[in-house]
Scaffold this motif. Structure first.
Motif, PDB file in Angstrom:
ATOM      1  N   GLN A   8      85.312 -23.032  36.420  1.00 37.25           N
ATOM      2  CA  GLN A   8      84.536 -23.118  35.176  1.00 37.25           C
ATOM      3  C   GLN A   8      83.760 -24.435  35.126  1.00 37.25           C
ATOM      4  N   LYS A  57      76.380 -16.433  33.326  1.00 42.28           N
ATOM      5  CA  LYS A  57      77.809 -16.414  33.015  1.00 42.28           C
ATOM      6  C   LYS A  57      78.124 -15.090  32.333  1.00 42.28           C
ATOM      7  N   THR A  58      79.160 -14.430  32.796  1.00 42.95           N
ATOM      8  CA  THR A  58      79.551 -13.149  32.228  1.00 42.95           C
ATOM      9  C   THR A  58      79.784 -13.267  30.723  1.00 42.95           C
ATOM     10  N   ALA A  59      80.328 -14.365  30.279  1.00 40.66           N
ATOM     11  CA  ALA A  59      80.598 -14.564  28.849  1.00 40.66           C
ATOM     12  C   ALA A  59      79.311 -14.554  28.019  1.00 40.66           C
ATOM     13  N   ASP A  60      78.176 -14.919  28.629  1.00 40.66           N
ATOM     14  CA  ASP A  60      76.899 -14.954  27.901  1.00 40.66           C
ATOM     15  C   ASP A  60      76.254 -13.583  27.779  1.00 40.66           C
ATOM     16  N   LYS A  62      78.133 -10.353  27.875  1.00 41.34           N
ATOM     17  CA  LYS A  62      79.283  -9.441  27.893  1.00 41.34           C
ATOM     18  C   LYS A  62      78.909  -7.967  27.753  1.00 41.34           C
ATOM     19  N   GLU A  87      84.843 -12.574  37.806  1.00 44.76           N
ATOM     20  CA  GLU A  87      85.073 -12.504  36.352  1.00 44.76           C
ATOM     21  C   GLU A  87      84.265 -13.535  35.571  1.00 44.76           C
TER      22      GLU A  87
END
Length: 102
Positions: A8, A57-60, A62, A87
């Motif tokens: 990260q 980023k996957t979190a950005d 989803k 992931e």
């Protein structure tokens, strides 16, 4: 610190706008991305071609889906395919044509 924590931290450097990343707009939000003008793409019929793509980023991103709009450098692109790299990151293949389906 876990391996995931180290990864990260590395992603925070890569997706830093002062380092490698540029800003794209997705779902009305500004997100840092790495842009590829020509990224290799393997079509379902086995043909190898090229497509613009972004790594994010996957979190950005989803809830990303085919057909979603991404604005990059004042150009509208549409998501044709998503590829989970791991992931933490996702690669989105793009087209300027909203009707393109890979």
């Amino acid at each position: 610190m876990s391996l995931k924590d180290y990864l990260q931290e590395d992603l925070n450097v890569i997706f830093n706008l002062d380092e490698f990343a540029e800003t794209a707009e997705y779902n009305g939000e500004q997100i840092p991305v790495i842009f590829y003008e020509k990224s290799e793409y393997l079509f379902d019929d086995g043909y190898l071609g090229y497509s613009p793509a972004i790594l994010a980023k996957t979190a950005d991103i989803k809830d990303v889906k085919t057909g979603d709009l991404v604005i990059f450098r004042d150009t509208n692109y549409y998501v044709t395919k998503k590829e989970f790299k791991d992931e933490l990151t996702t690669k989105l293949y793009l087209s300027k044509d909203a009707s393109t389906k890979f």
